[in-house]
Design a protein around this motif. Structure first.
Motif, PDB file in Angstrom:
ATOM      1  N   TYR A   1       0.839  -1.255  -0.001  1.00  0.00           N
ATOM      2  CA  TYR A   1       0.112  -0.168   0.083  1.00  0.00           C
ATOM      3  C   TYR A   1       0.873   1.078  -0.198  1.00  0.00           C
ATOM      4  N   ARG A   2       2.052   0.919   0.713  1.00  0.00           N
ATOM      5  CA  ARG A   2       2.920   2.484   0.769  1.00  0.00           C
ATOM      6  C   ARG A   2       3.494   2.856  -0.457  1.00  0.00           C
ATOM      7  N   ASN A   3       3.907   1.539  -1.278  1.00  0.00           N
ATOM      8  CA  ASN A   3       4.403   1.796  -2.666  1.00  0.00           C
ATOM      9  C   ASN A   3       3.247   2.142  -3.666  1.00  0.00           C
ATOM     10  N   LEU A   4       2.175   1.652  -3.496  1.00  0.00           N
ATOM     11  CA  LEU A   4       1.065   2.259  -4.334  1.00  0.00           C
ATOM     12  C   LEU A   4       0.808   3.979  -4.178  1.00  0.00           C
ATOM     13  N   ILE A   5       0.947   4.181  -3.014  1.00  0.00           N
ATOM     14  CA  ILE A   5       0.673   5.746  -2.527  1.00  0.00           C
ATOM     15  C   ILE A   5       1.890   6.530  -3.061  1.00  0.00           C
ATOM     16  N   ARG A   6       2.893   5.932  -3.068  1.00  0.00           N
ATOM     17  CA  ARG A   6       4.247   6.682  -3.819  1.00  0.00           C
ATOM     18  C   ARG A   6       4.263   6.641  -5.124  1.00  0.00           C
ATOM     19  N   ASP A   7       4.025   5.426  -5.756  1.00  0.00           N
ATOM     20  CA  ASP A   7       4.023   5.361  -7.077  1.00  0.00           C
ATOM     21  C   ASP A   7       3.237   5.567  -7.956  1.00  0.00           C
ATOM     22  N   TYR A   8       1.702   5.604  -7.422  1.00  0.00           N
ATOM     23  CA  TYR A   8       0.591   6.038  -8.050  1.00  0.00           C
ATOM     24  C   TYR A   8      -0.019   7.199  -7.267  1.00  0.00           C
ATOM     25  N   PRO A   9       0.478   8.568  -7.297  1.00  0.00           N
ATOM     26  CA  PRO A   9      -0.150   9.634  -6.565  1.00  0.00           C
ATOM     27  C   PRO A   9      -1.516   9.945  -6.867  1.00  0.00           C
ATOM     28  N   ASN A  10      -1.672   9.652  -8.285  1.00  0.00           N
ATOM     29  CA  ASN A  10      -3.100  10.312  -8.697  1.00  0.00           C
ATOM     30  C   ASN A  10      -4.150   8.936  -9.062  1.00  0.00           C
ATOM     31  N   LEU A  11      -4.115   8.379  -7.940  1.00  0.00           N
ATOM     32  CA  LEU A  11      -5.066   7.226  -7.947  1.00  0.00           C
ATOM     33  C   LEU A  11      -6.616   7.544  -7.943  1.00  0.00           C
ATOM     34  N   LYS A  12      -7.489   6.983  -8.580  1.00  0.00           N
ATOM     35  CA  LYS A  12      -8.907   7.235  -8.582  1.00  0.00           C
ATOM     36  C   LYS A  12      -9.237   7.514  -7.078  1.00  0.00           C
TER      37      LYS A  12
ATOM     38  N   ARG B   1       8.382  10.628   3.818  1.00  0.00           N
ATOM     39  CA  ARG B   1       7.081  10.290   3.988  1.00  0.00           C
ATOM     40  C   ARG B   1       6.380  10.777   2.705  1.00  0.00           C
ATOM     41  N   GLY B   2       7.153  11.609   1.721  1.00  0.00           N
ATOM     42  CA  GLY B   2       6.571  12.076   0.672  1.00  0.00           C
ATOM     43  C   GLY B   2       5.864  13.452   0.722  1.00  0.00           C
ATOM     44  N   HIS B   3       6.104  14.145   2.201  1.00  0.00           N
ATOM     45  CA  HIS B   3       5.289  15.441   2.400  1.00  0.00           C
ATOM     46  C   HIS B   3       6.290  16.588   1.938  1.00  0.00           C
ATOM     47  N   TYR B   4       6.587  16.790   0.798  1.00  0.00           N
ATOM     48  CA  TYR B   4       7.583  17.804   0.383  1.00  0.00           C
ATOM     49  C   TYR B   4       7.215  19.268   0.724  1.00  0.00           C
ATOM     50  N   ASP B   5       6.005  19.632   0.905  1.00  0.00           N
ATOM     51  CA  ASP B   5       5.543  20.881   1.448  1.00  0.00           C
ATOM     52  C   ASP B   5       6.256  21.367   2.865  1.00  0.00           C
ATOM     53  N   GLY B   6       6.007  20.109   3.711  1.00  0.00           N
ATOM     54  CA  GLY B   6       6.267  20.286   5.114  1.00  0.00           C
ATOM     55  C   GLY B   6       7.763  20.182   5.387  1.00  0.00           C
ATOM     56  N   ALA B   7       8.331  19.193   4.459  1.00  0.00           N
ATOM     57  CA  ALA B   7       9.989  19.298   4.479  1.00  0.00           C
ATOM     58  C   ALA B   7      10.585  20.637   4.152  1.00  0.00           C
ATOM     59  N   GLU B   8      10.095  21.152   3.104  1.00  0.00           N
ATOM     60  CA  GLU B   8      10.421  22.351   2.569  1.00  0.00           C
ATOM     61  C   GLU B   8      10.326  23.447   3.690  1.00  0.00           C
ATOM     62  N   LYS B   9       8.942  23.474   4.353  1.00  0.00           N
ATOM     63  CA  LYS B   9       8.786  24.600   5.406  1.00  0.00           C
ATOM     64  C   LYS B   9       9.917  24.615   6.560  1.00  0.00           C
ATOM     65  N   GLU B  10      10.146  23.176   6.917  1.00  0.00           N
ATOM     66  CA  GLU B  10      11.242  23.073   7.887  1.00  0.00           C
ATOM     67  C   GLU B  10      12.603  23.491   7.781  1.00  0.00           C
ATOM     68  N   LEU B  11      12.917  23.164   6.293  1.00  0.00           N
ATOM     69  CA  LEU B  11      14.310  23.625   5.905  1.00  0.00           C
ATOM     70  C   LEU B  11      14.450  25.078   5.620  1.00  0.00           C
TER      71      LEU B  11
ATOM     72  N   LYS C   1      21.358  20.183   0.529  1.00  0.00           N
ATOM     73  CA  LYS C   1      21.276  18.804  -0.323  1.00  0.00           C
ATOM     74  C   LYS C   1      19.829  18.428  -0.094  1.00  0.00           C
ATOM     75  N   LEU C   2      19.211  18.184   0.824  1.00  0.00           N
ATOM     76  CA  LEU C   2      17.736  17.899   1.054  1.00  0.00           C
ATOM     77  C   LEU C   2      16.823  18.860   0.153  1.00  0.00           C
ATOM     78  N   LEU C   3      16.886  20.025   0.180  1.00  0.00           N
ATOM     79  CA  LEU C   3      16.115  21.097  -0.419  1.00  0.00           C
ATOM     80  C   LEU C   3      16.361  20.822  -1.914  1.00  0.00           C
ATOM     81  N   GLY C   4      17.510  20.344  -2.522  1.00  0.00           N
ATOM     82  CA  GLY C   4      17.706  20.159  -3.808  1.00  0.00           C
ATOM     83  C   GLY C   4      17.169  18.758  -4.288  1.00  0.00           C
ATOM     84  N   ASP C   5      17.310  18.001  -3.341  1.00  0.00           N
ATOM     85  CA  ASP C   5      16.534  16.745  -3.462  1.00  0.00           C
ATOM     86  C   ASP C   5      14.898  16.926  -4.064  1.00  0.00           C
ATOM     87  N   ILE C   6      14.380  17.843  -2.821  1.00  0.00           N
ATOM     88  CA  ILE C   6      12.808  18.199  -2.996  1.00  0.00           C
ATOM     89  C   ILE C   6      12.574  18.927  -4.261  1.00  0.00           C
TER      90      ILE C   6
END
Length: 833
Positions: free
Chosen positions: A237-248, A624-634, A654-659
């Motif tokens: 389920y984690r892989n599905l959420i990550r690999d298919y973010p636009n699920l029906k 966790r794939g929460h890029y907005d939250g990560a960017e805010k903290e950085l 480096k982490l900001l570059g990854d985001i």
């Protein structure tokens, strides 16, 4: 067993005479089994399921035999198909059957039901004789019957079978779907994984196959109570959420729900809570929001966060006062208040619950037991006895339960029925001689005999911990005799505390921790409560440090879960909490780690290592794939970069570059990677940075600059002191190959692509673009046989025959250019183009 049915619990709330059939419980006289009843030609039954497969119907009957539901099977014809209905009981009236069905649903035995009036003959579960009725099945005759989420999504997930001329009607996927629909999840799983291995995606999208693989693991885990399957379901389920973010929406909703339920089944309540909250926030209009709200409260309750649980349950009751879980919410609020010793509030909620649901048979097993425990805790011993006696009458399988016997014994002692209490205490010791309850029962019996009067339960540490075989100084061992022999209850509170402290001073931290944990686990231990918490956390800090140095992160996590509600964040130091957070992160408990670091941020506002906490929070949000939250903290972290530790600053950039790379913002990503590489500091995993920087430059069209950094990545990985991951090396060689190919230098391009393939481990996924470009390179060099060999290896790969079509197009395009290229060149020369 002689039954003492109490049909109204409201009367035992605060007032009733004490009339106790004690000897019934002590002797446990078995009752005679019912000989059955004579059934007439017409009767009503509770229909709890319907199957096309008779074996499945019989299997359900077998699985519920222990419930004594008087199950039988009835076959009917509906839309020219045979269905096998599982029915419970034979009732003279429809209302009687309806009441029985509601009772089964309230007890959690079934999720939904219908009332049917079947025609004889029936299928006897003993001899399995089948009789077909031509009447339409009422379960299928109704068009809009709401089913629970589990049943609904099971049906929706399977979807229609796919009939494709290329695949054939009996394709492997269709066979897997038939297995899935019939509940043969292992067979379905085997076929679906076979399709994945073959990469045969002609009949159905890969996403659909992966979803059904996840669902198969989920149902295998829940139906068999198998943790191994549930862990695999979580990964899927984690892989599905990550690999298919636009699920029906429907598929995404089901995926998140089952992910949350998987965590709940595994008792990972923190992770389950996070997923239910996410479910609630993402689908606020869903018809399953009531259940999500209830589960949020329930997970807080399971984690011991009783204040939050109370808030959650109250909000749920306010919004959905008629929902199916409201009763449990009322009783749970009462229990929560009881746990935090707000007994007046607990009394109010329990009283209101009993007014709304006075009938005993409509209250669940757990709620009755917790109600009895509340009465015992508040010294309402008569109510406690009545409740526990009612409990064993309604649930006879619990009549010898350790917890029930022990609490009845304590209630008898509290009610001053000492001789009967002694008999019950001896029963606990006889049936569970090695248990904590048995040892405490022995102490209570000794105390009763010593003072020969009404005795309150003495405060006792777990004797197994106190009498451990670990060698301790003689003066510490001397505490044991005082604990077990001295009738002074005040000493029985003080002596275990003193022994734990002595062990702590001697450096015997594990035994000290166990004693304080045992003491604090007893809700009525208050006199030395705060001092015990300080000693517990001090012992824990030494144990955490020792386990962390050994890389035993699971042991650190275990200490966290045992100590977090006993003052961990009040008395724990920074280094201990940081090691706990890192251990939680390393074991994949990201939500718990995030909570640990956030609490530390609030506690240590001026600490010199506070920046490290912010970076850890950002990393967890990124994972966790929460890029907005990560960017805010950085960004919050980088505001004070002028006075920040250089290593933390580099990792943050480096982490900001990854985001930004993940978001496709390659120019921003390249800027941060450039700053990292130009910092002049030793950079961890520098080859990864070179590779990611080169990828960003290539996406921006800066191929020469990308080429330089791919070379640097390869050179770094060849160094003696640098360990690189396989993907970094393979990606870098492939990037070099792309550069040479775009320059028209096909021979060196082929060489780079081959080196990329050489670094792919055996059994790992192929690098199809590298293979394809090698083939193109040979084709441009005029080596048709080699090109054909490589292209042939790609045909049939991927979804929708993508690689086959791409190869065919490439060959056609090359042939067209060779055929018409000279004419076009001459035409361009004449026109001056």
């Amino acid at each position: 067993m002689v039954k003492m049915i109490l049909f109204n619990l409201e009367i035992l709330h605060d007032k009733f005479p004490v009339v106790i059939a004690l000897m019934t419980l002590l002797t446990f006289i078995p009752c005679a089994k019912s000989s059955g009843e004579k059934v007439g030609d017409t009767f009503y039954s509770v229909q709890i399921a319907a199957y096309k497969n008779l074996n499945n119907a019989n299997a359900m009957i077998d699985s519920l035999k222990a419930q004594d539901l008087k199950l039988f099977c009835k076959s009917v014809i509906f839309k020219n198909e045979e269905w096998h209905c599982v029915l419970a009981g034979r009732y003279k009236s429809k209302q009687e059957a309806l009441d029985a069905g509601r009772s089964l649903k309230e007890k959690g035995v079934i999720k939904d039901f219908l009332i049917r009036e079947p025609d004889p003959p029936t299928i006897d579960p003993e001899n399995r004789h089948v009789s077909i009725s031509k009447k339409a099945d009422s379960l299928n005759a109704k068009k809009n019957i709401p089913l629970p989420l589990e049943e609904t999504v099971s049906r929706d997930r399977a979807g229609p079978q796919i009939v494709d001329k290329k695949c054939g009607e009996a394709s492997l996927y269709n066979a897997a779907m038939r297995d899935f629909k019939s509940g043969s999840y292992e067979d379905a799983l085997s076929k679906l994984e076979q399709i994945i291995r073959r990469k045969d995606f002609k009949c159905v999208k890969k996403e659909s196959i992966l979803r059904h693989i996840a669902d198969s693991y989920y149902f295998l885990g829940t139906k068999r109570d198998n943790k191994k399957y549930l862990l695999k379901a979580i990964d899927q389920y984690r892989n599905l959420i990550r690999d298919y973010p636009n699920l029906k929406k429907g598929d995404a909703l089901i995926t998140i729900y089952r992910l949350a339920k998987s965590y709940e089944y595994l008792n990972l309540y923190q992770e389950a809570l996070a997923e239910f909250k996410y479910f609630y926030s993402r689908y606020p209009e869903s018809e399953y929001i009531p259940e999500a709200m209830f589960m949020i409260g329930k997970m807080c309750y399971r984690m011991g966060k009783f204040d939050r649980a109370i808030e959650g349950f109250k909000e749920y009751i306010k919004r959905f006062p008629d929902d199916e879980h409201v009763k449990d919410a009322y009783f749970s609020i009462g229990d929560c208040y009881s746990q935090i010793r707000q007994f007046d509030d607990a009394n109010i909620w329990y009283g209101n619950a009993l007014k709304k649901w006075p009938a005993l048979e409509k209250i669940s097993k757990n709620n009755i037991f917790q109600l009895g425990s509340f009465y015992l805790q508040t010294e309402k011993y008569d109510q406690a006895l009545k409740t526990f006696f009612a409990f064993v009458n309604l649930f006879p399988e619990e009549k010898y339960s350790k917890d029930v016997l022990y609490k009845i014994a304590r209630s008898l002692v509290g009610a001053d029925q000492l001789s009967r209490g002694l008999k019950m205490l001896s029963l606990v010791i006889r049936k569970y001689p090695k248990s904590k309850e048995a040892q405490e029962s022995a102490v209570i019996m000794a105390d009763i005999r010593a003072v020969n009067s009404k005795a309150k339960v003495p405060i006792m540490a777990d004797i197994r911990a106190i009498n451990s075989k670990t060698k301790v100084p003689i003066y510490i061992s001397g505490y044991d005799n005082i604990i077990t022999k001295d009738p002074d209850n005040k000493k029985k509170e003080k002596i275990p505390f003193m022994k734990g402290y002595a062990l702590l001073k001697e450096g015997i931290y594990k035994q000290s921790f166990d004693i304080y944990h045992s003491l604090l686990s007893q809700s009525f231990y208050e006199r030395y409560g705060e001092a015990s918490k300080k000693c517990l956390i001090l012992s824990a800090s030494y144990l955490v440090n020792d386990s962390y140095l050994k890389n035993d992160y699971i042991a650190v996590c275990n200490l966290y879960f045992k100590s977090y509600k006993y003052g961990l964040f009040k008395y724990g130091n920074f280094d201990t909490l940081l090691k706990i957070g890192n251990s939680l992160k390393k074991t994949g408990l990201l939500t718990c780690a995030l909570e640990d670091f956030r609490k530390m941020i609030d506690l240590f506002k001026e600490h010199e290592k506070r920046d490290e906490l912010l970076l850890n929070i950002a990393k967890i949000e990124y994972d966790r794939g929460h890029y907005d939250g990560a960017e805010k903290e950085l960004k919050r972290l980088l505001k004070k970069q002028s006075r920040m530790d250089k290593k933390i600053l580099i990792n943050a950039k480096k982490l900001l570059g990854d985001i930004y790379y993940r978001r496709g913002l390659f120019e921003k990503a390249a800027c941060f990677y450039s700053e990292v590489l130009g910092s002049g500091e030793d950079v961890e995993d520098i080859a990864d940075v070179y590779r990611d920087y080169a990828d960003s430059l290539r996406e921006m069209g800066l191929y020469p600059s990308a080429f330089i950094n791919y070379k640097r990545a390869v050179k770094t990985c060849k160094g003696k002191h640098q360990k690189c991951s396989i993907p970094v090396i393979a990606d870098s060689y492939e990037g070099l190959g792309d550069y040479f190919y775009n320059e028209g230098r096909y021979q060196p391009a082929i060489s780079m692509y081959k080196q990329s393939l050489d670094h792919v481990r055996e059994g790992a996924q192929k690098r199809p673009w590298a293979i394809f470009n090698i083939g193109r390179g040979y084709m441009n060099l005029g080596n048709g046989p080699m090109a054909e060999k490589l292209f042939s290896s790609l045909k049939g790969e991927g979804e929708d025959e993508f690689w086959s079509n791409l190869v065919d197009y490439c060959i056609y395009d090359k042939s067209w250019i060779e055929k018409h290229g000279k004419y076009l060149a001459g035409l361009n020369a004449e026109t001056g183009n």
